[in-house]
Write a protein that holds these residues in place. Sequence first.
Motif, mmCIF file in Angstrom:
data_model
loop_
_atom_site.group_PDB
_atom_site.id
_atom_site.type_symbol
_atom_site.label_atom_id
_atom_site.label_comp_id
_atom_site.label_asym_id
_atom_site.label_seq_id
_atom_site.Cartn_x
_atom_site.Cartn_y
_atom_site.Cartn_z
ATOM 1 N N UNK A 270 0.820 -1.208 0.000
ATOM 2 C CA UNK A 270 0.000 0.000 0.000
ATOM 3 C C UNK A 270 0.858 1.264 0.000
ATOM 4 N N UNK A 271 0.483 2.221 -0.842
ATOM 5 C CA UNK A 271 1.153 3.519 -0.893
ATOM 6 C C UNK A 271 0.442 4.471 0.063
ATOM 7 N N UNK A 272 1.205 5.146 0.918
ATOM 8 C CA UNK A 272 0.650 5.981 1.988
ATOM 9 C C UNK A 272 1.267 7.372 1.922
ATOM 10 N N UNK A 273 0.461 8.383 2.243
ATOM 11 C CA UNK A 273 1.017 9.727 2.417
ATOM 12 C C UNK A 273 0.325 10.405 3.595
ATOM 13 N N UNK A 274 1.039 11.369 4.207
ATOM 14 C CA UNK A 274 0.536 12.091 5.368
ATOM 15 C C UNK A 274 0.282 13.545 4.992
ATOM 16 N N UNK A 275 -0.849 14.081 5.427
ATOM 17 C CA UNK A 275 -1.229 15.461 5.122
ATOM 18 C C UNK A 275 -1.436 16.199 6.442
ATOM 19 N N UNK A 276 -0.762 17.324 6.616
ATOM 20 C CA UNK A 276 -0.948 18.120 7.823
ATOM 21 C C UNK A 276 -2.346 18.721 7.837
ATOM 22 N N UNK A 277 -2.971 18.758 9.008
ATOM 23 C CA UNK A 277 -4.327 19.296 9.117
ATOM 24 C C UNK A 277 -4.506 19.901 10.500
ATOM 25 N N UNK A 278 -5.742 20.240 10.857
ATOM 26 C CA UNK A 278 -6.033 20.858 12.157
ATOM 27 C C UNK A 278 -7.179 20.131 12.843
ATOM 28 N N UNK A 279 -6.976 19.790 14.120
ATOM 29 C CA UNK A 279 -8.043 19.331 15.003
ATOM 30 C C UNK A 279 -7.897 20.107 16.312
ATOM 31 N N UNK A 280 -9.001 20.469 16.992
ATOM 32 C CA UNK A 280 -8.881 21.228 18.244
ATOM 33 C C UNK A 280 -8.187 20.463 19.359
ATOM 34 N N UNK A 281 -8.185 19.119 19.290
ATOM 35 C CA UNK A 281 -7.707 18.314 20.420
ATOM 36 C C UNK A 281 -6.346 17.661 20.175
ATOM 37 N N UNK A 282 -5.709 17.923 19.033
ATOM 38 C CA UNK A 282 -4.356 17.417 18.779
ATOM 39 C C UNK A 282 -3.523 18.508 18.099
ATOM 40 N N UNK A 283 -2.215 18.461 18.360
ATOM 41 C CA UNK A 283 -1.260 19.345 17.679
ATOM 42 C C UNK A 283 0.154 18.801 17.895
ATOM 43 N N UNK A 288 -4.156 10.608 7.227
ATOM 44 C CA UNK A 288 -3.495 9.605 6.406
ATOM 45 C C UNK A 288 -4.332 9.360 5.156
ATOM 46 N N UNK A 289 -3.672 9.364 4.019
ATOM 47 C CA UNK A 289 -4.318 9.019 2.758
ATOM 48 C C UNK A 289 -3.613 7.812 2.159
ATOM 49 N N UNK A 290 -4.383 6.929 1.539
ATOM 50 C CA UNK A 290 -3.810 5.730 0.924
ATOM 51 C C UNK A 290 -4.176 5.723 -0.555
ATOM 52 N N UNK A 291 -3.297 5.163 -1.348
ATOM 53 C CA UNK A 291 -3.537 5.030 -2.781
ATOM 54 C C UNK A 291 -4.316 3.749 -3.011
ATOM 55 N N UNK A 296 -6.315 8.714 -4.303
ATOM 56 C CA UNK A 296 -5.911 8.934 -2.920
ATOM 57 C C UNK A 296 -7.163 9.017 -2.057
ATOM 58 N N UNK A 297 -7.214 8.211 -1.015
ATOM 59 C CA UNK A 297 -8.383 8.101 -0.155
ATOM 60 C C UNK A 297 -7.992 8.425 1.283
ATOM 61 N N UNK A 298 -8.685 9.385 1.885
ATOM 62 C CA UNK A 298 -8.439 9.693 3.294
ATOM 63 C C UNK A 298 -9.064 8.597 4.161
ATOM 64 N N UNK A 299 -8.281 8.011 5.066
ATOM 65 C CA UNK A 299 -8.790 6.903 5.877
ATOM 66 C C UNK A 299 -8.837 7.211 7.371
ATOM 67 N N UNK A 300 -8.059 8.185 7.853
ATOM 68 C CA UNK A 300 -8.084 8.464 9.289
ATOM 69 C C UNK A 300 -7.455 9.818 9.580
ATOM 70 N N UNK A 301 -7.743 10.333 10.785
ATOM 71 C CA UNK A 301 -7.099 11.527 11.312
ATOM 72 C C UNK A 301 -6.394 11.182 12.604
#
Length: 462
Positions: A270-283, A288-291, A296-301
């Motif tokens: 599986x091909x994976x990439x990480x995208x920076x984003x914003x959540x109020x409860x994490x920093x 995570x997106x998978x090919x 490219x499909x977003x599967x989790x935060x």
Amino acid sequence: MTLCCRARPLLLRPLLEPSFLNGQSTRVGANYWASTFRPLPYRVLSTEGPASHPSGQPNSVEVLGQFFHRDDYTNATAKILSKVGRNLHNRPHHPLWLIKERIKAHFYGTYKGRWGNPLFSMHDNLSPVVTVEQNFDSLLIAPDHASRKKGDNYYLNRGHMLRAHTSAHQRDLVRYGLDAFLVAGDVYRRDEIDASHYPVFHQMEGVRLFSNLELFEKVERGEDLCLFESGGRRTPQKQETHTLEAVKLLEFNLKQTLTRLVRHLFGEDLEIRWVECYFPFTHPSYEMEVRFQGDWLEVLGCGVMEQELVHSAGADNKIGWAFGLGLERLAMVLYGIPDIRLFWSEDERFLKQFHLPSIDDPVTFQPLSKYPPLMNDISFWLPAEGYSENDFYDLVRTIGGDLVEKVSLIDQFTHPKTGKISHCYRVTYRHMERTLTQEEVRVIHQSIEKASEQELGVKGRY
């Protein structure tokens, strides 16, 4: 200057043992656990209509045997409340159960405690009724944050709601003394209507906390490193209280853990990439997106837990990560399920496809007979104020139920003289198990037209 905290000793008893869950904790007593995290009975009553008030309490909503006083925020409908307690994620051989069990088995088998017991505990039977404080305030979600809107959530009253995410339990579980756990459950959100959106869906949450000793135990000269620093500042890479070396090591552990998980589910190539984003409860926070099948499909935060959240739960000397994923999203991709309504089907032609000898056996959904859709349009002038598309979608769901496959806004018009706005929606009806007739659909559609005028204040253009 850095500030080191002393690590507390690890909990050595298996987290899944009843003796542990019923025993005393250094953070809260066992009575707190018993009162907050009850198993769910399969029993739901609502207060829609006089016949729904056998208790003689017309001003209350009953959910799972508890009564909640109705107020101006109450918007949970009988249709939605009828889903509470169904617990599809705990129904053996259901596709959502398969995904949950595969994830649980992966964590149980991969991560072990000092004595060989599973490091992560699983909590998949927590009540979906939570306080607004649990759902929002405990996760540092600001009072004016858009996610709190009445139009986006199902409220029992101003103080209680059906959880919008499994993260609503995060602080309480940490407060009880758990340092590594998974939470699975049904969550509720008012949303658009199409093949991938449903007002009830299922999430899985994961949390892992580390003491100074646990995080740095495999690092050369780790005894000289610290989790926290004083006088630090918040940057895109870290929170003000964390040292950069602690965050980088925690981030590595988080991404490695989740990479192992999705490759266990989707395959090692599986091909994976990480995208920076914003959540109020994490920093910092990431998606995570998978090919998958060329896209490219977003599967989790996921992300590093805000230290203020960890502090409020009584784990002052630890830092941690958290992640959340949607079980329907994974099941639709992995098993080729085209319509989210199918998860609620009682049709044996659907359910028997997932009776597998092993939870890891491959399976691809074989479509049921594709019955033809019926489409009807509805047009109306919007009121001067107070109209919300989610209110209309929820009304359509309430009346049409799972016969409604999709609702699309196909036209908007602003009158050049009066300034009034008109919306035209196309409602697509399709039964999952038989052919619908235009006559029976028309009865439903006329009910939607009438209710829209009565409840939403629109003026029909039919």
